[in-house]
Structure formats: C-alpha cells, structure tokens
Design an enzyme around this catalytic site. Structure first.
Site, PDB file in Angstrom:
ATOM      1  N   SER A 266      -0.330  25.255   0.829  1.00 24.53           N
ATOM      2  CA  SER A 266      -0.541  23.908   1.354  1.00 24.53           C
ATOM      3  C   SER A 266      -0.168  23.912   2.826  1.00 24.53           C
ATOM      4  CB  SER A 266       0.321  22.889   0.600  1.00 24.53           C
ATOM      5  OG  SER A 266      -0.056  22.791  -0.750  1.00 24.53           O
TER       6      SER A 266
ATOM      7  N   GLU B 254     -11.160  24.927  -5.693  1.00 27.26           N
ATOM      8  CA  GLU B 254     -12.032  24.807  -4.532  1.00 27.26           C
ATOM      9  C   GLU B 254     -13.461  24.545  -4.994  1.00 27.26           C
ATOM     10  OE1 GLU B 254     -10.880  25.190  -1.385  1.00 27.26           O
ATOM     11  OE2 GLU B 254     -12.775  25.031  -0.333  1.00 27.26           O
TER      12      GLU B 254
ATOM     13  N   ALA C  52      -8.509  26.160  -1.685  1.00 26.20           N
ATOM     14  CA  ALA C  52      -8.096  27.421  -2.304  1.00 26.20           C
ATOM     15  C   ALA C  52      -8.771  28.642  -1.687  1.00 26.20           C
ATOM     16  CB  ALA C  52      -8.383  27.383  -3.804  1.00 26.20           C
TER      17      ALA C  52
ATOM     18  N   LYS D 107       4.040  26.329   2.482  1.00 27.62           N
ATOM     19  CA  LYS D 107       3.632  25.197   3.312  1.00 27.62           C
ATOM     20  C   LYS D 107       3.603  25.716   4.740  1.00 27.62           C
ATOM     21  CE  LYS D 107       2.499  20.815   3.357  1.00 27.62           C
ATOM     22  NZ  LYS D 107       3.421  19.725   3.056  1.00 27.62           N
TER      23      LYS D 107
END
Length: 366
Positions: free
Chosen positions: A227, A298, A347, A159
C-alpha cells in the site's frame, strides 16, 4: 516471544474501542502490540484521510492503556488500507508479542519482523533505486523476525510513499523527473515497484531493469501486499513468517488467486498455513480457526475473465479499483464466512496478472 492476534471491527472511522476492549480482557497488554493492519471506510485514494484518523485513534488507545512513550508508539507499524467496497467490513488485525500466550512448541509458529527502509526520493518511485531500497529493507525485517530462509516468509505488508504535486515539484526543483505526474497512478506505481523489491529480496525474481518495472507483469512476488500513502517517505515493512521454536498458537501460509474468481486459491492459502481441508471446502469447515485472510487484487488489463468480456476498465463513473475490490471482497467473504476480510487493490507485481497473493493466519488443530 509468541505472537497473539486479534481481529476487531471498527464501528466508525475513529473507533478504537474494540482494541481497548481486547486489552481490558487480558488477551495482551497495550505495551505488547507490535503491529496493526486494517481496512478503513474511505475512498482508498490519495486524499483518503480515514487512514490517518484510524491510525490516530489506535495509537491514542495504546498511549492511554500502556506505559510506552509517545515516540515509541509512533514507531509501531500500522498499515491502513482505505476502501471497504461491496460487503467488506472496516476492521483491524492487531498483533502483539507476548510471553503469556500459546505455551511452548517446537512446531513452526508465527513470527513478525519490522523495518523501515532508507528514504525513497520522489524520483526513485517506479525505478530500480526504489526496488533496491525496498529489498534491503525486507532483508532487515527478516533479520528482525529471526528468519534466515526466504521460504519461511509468507507475508510482507508494506506502506510506501506516493507522489503528490508537492513532491513532484520538489524533485523537479532538483533537476529530476518522476515516473509519472499523475498522483493517483503513482499509488499503483509505488505498490508495484515495492512488490518487485520484495520479490528480489526473497529470491522470487532477479533484479529487474528499468524497462521491466510496472510493465513486465510476469514478474511478481507471491507474498507481497503493498500500500502507499502521503504520510511517509520510507518503506514501512512488516514481515510475517513461521519459525520453529517461536511458540504461540498461530501459523501463517500463502498462495495466490489466479483471477478474481479463484476461491480455491483462498482455501489453498489456508491449507498452506496448516489447516486441513477437504477437496471441496466451505466456510463452515474452518471451525473458527481462521483469524483473517489478506488479499491483493487487480483488474485484469486484458479486460477478460475466464474468457468473458469485462467492462470495469471502461467505466467512467466508477473506478475499476472499486469494481475489483468489491468483487474479490465478496468472493473472499463467501470463502471464509466473514465480510471482515482484508482486500486491497493495486496489485501490480503482487501475484499473477489479474489475480493476487492470498495470505492466511490460522490456529492449527494440533
């Protein structure tokens, strides 16, 4: 210490009662939880506060059922991915490090390492400085897991910060520009740059130059799942792999989906984790031994899928992230027979163009 894993369903945004129930069952103690990776039902965008609500709820359970200080609980990596499009069920996978599970074995078993990178400035997002910072953080997480060979790493969940109007202005006040001034676009830029940092750390690619970042999509990591959000200014890194002598019941493996329909890539990840499957597997063959799959996807920028025209990139009503997440979520749910599957978008540099990494955690039969 062996790793115990539990997947729990979220009945509402702030529902952490299933975590409390697992703790009450004796599967592991609250103080043994070391990481959480989950899906929440928000919009998955910059202003998706369901991630923060779920995070607060899970940390409150750990505080009320354990003895760790609030400051220590605040340091537990919890990666929340917003958006349960299509059939995806909100859920969380909880990881605990416990001496009481799984017994001793010399076979490679699941281990976890965690690290926080150095601070990532707004002007670094999308640029080589962020790649280098993330790569060093991944190396720290490898050391924390006790893994020396990058080939034993099968999943790196991160993250990282994205850009907001405030951080863009802050960078500008110091005389710096940012890669983009579109805050939504910055999510993908942050994810992609992080993916390259992971690839560099694990020797999957050489250090890229600035022109290749978020542009040369032939460069990617096959184990990255990245993310981003507004709640931090570092890379939060949770690294998973197998290590001989670790003990426990679980193994992890990975593969890639070559495109949104590549159900075979999902089964190949499960095989790579150590579960034997036939030539034409189905969900019933998993025999309850799959804990969960973690997938990045994606929309293919070439707007094609197996030679057929795709229109999700031209849809002005529904963002292509919602299209592709719902589609891949359905493929994954079909493959494993469970809609509580982790599917995340953005992605870039994570798996091949139009596809993405697939990670599986299983309990082997032997």
């Amino acid at each position: 210490m062996p790793i115990e894993v539990a997947k729990v369903e979220l009945k509402s945004v702030r529902d952490a009662s299933p975590l409390a129930a697992v703790i009450a069952s004796g599967a592991f103690d609250a103080d043994e939880v070391v990481a959480v990776i989950g899906k929440t039902e928000g919009n998955g965008g910059v202003n998706d506060f369901t991630r923060i609500l779920a995070d607060q709820a899970f940390r409150e359970v750990l505080a009320s059922h354990g003895s760790r200080a609030d400051a220590d609980i605040a340091q537990i990596p919890m990666v929340w991915s917003g958006g349960c499009d299509g059939v995806i069920t909100p859920h969380a996978t909880v990881f605990a490090r416990t001496a009481d599970q799984g017994g001793a074995t010399d076979e490679p078993r699941l281990v976890i390492g965690a690290a926080m990178s150095d601070t990532i400035a707004p002007e670094d997002i999308g640029r080589p400085a962020m790649v280098s910072t993330v790569a060093e953080g991944v190396r720290r997480a490898m050391r924390d897991a006790g893994i020396t060979d990058p080939a034993d790493v099968h999943y790196v969940q991160t993250k990282t910060p994205l850009l907001t109007t405030e951080t863009i202005a802050e960078a500008r006040s110091r005389g710096h520009s940012t890669f983009t001034e579109d805050t939504l676009e910055s999510m993908g830029i942050s994810n992609g740059t992080t993916g390259l940092g992971i690839a560099v750390a694990l020797g999957e690619v050489e250090m890229p130059d600035a022109a290749a970042i978020c542009r040369n999509l032939d460069l990617y990591s096959s184990v990255a799942s990245c993310s981003s959000g507004v709640e931090l200014d570092q890379a939060q890194i949770v690294l998973f792999g197998n290590r001989a002598g670790a003990g426990g019941r679980y193994r992890i493996g990975h593969s890639v989906m070559s495109d949104a329909l590549d159900i075979g890539g999902i089964y190949e990840a499960i095989r790579n984790a150590g579960l034997e499957l036939g030539d034409r597997p189905a969900a019933e063959d998993l025999d309850g031994r799959l804990v969960n799959c973690f997938i990045k996807c994606e929309a293919d920028r070439r707007a094609t899928l197996r030679g057929r025209r795709q229109i999700m990139l031209d849809d002005s009503d529904v963002h292509h992230h919602r299209h592709i997440k719902g589609a891949v979520g359905a493929v994954a749910a079909t493959a494993i027979g469970d809609p509580a599957v982790f599917v995340s978008v953005d992605a870039m540099h994570q798996g091949p163009h139009g596809g993405g990494p697939v990670i599986a955690i299983v309990e082997p039969r032997n």
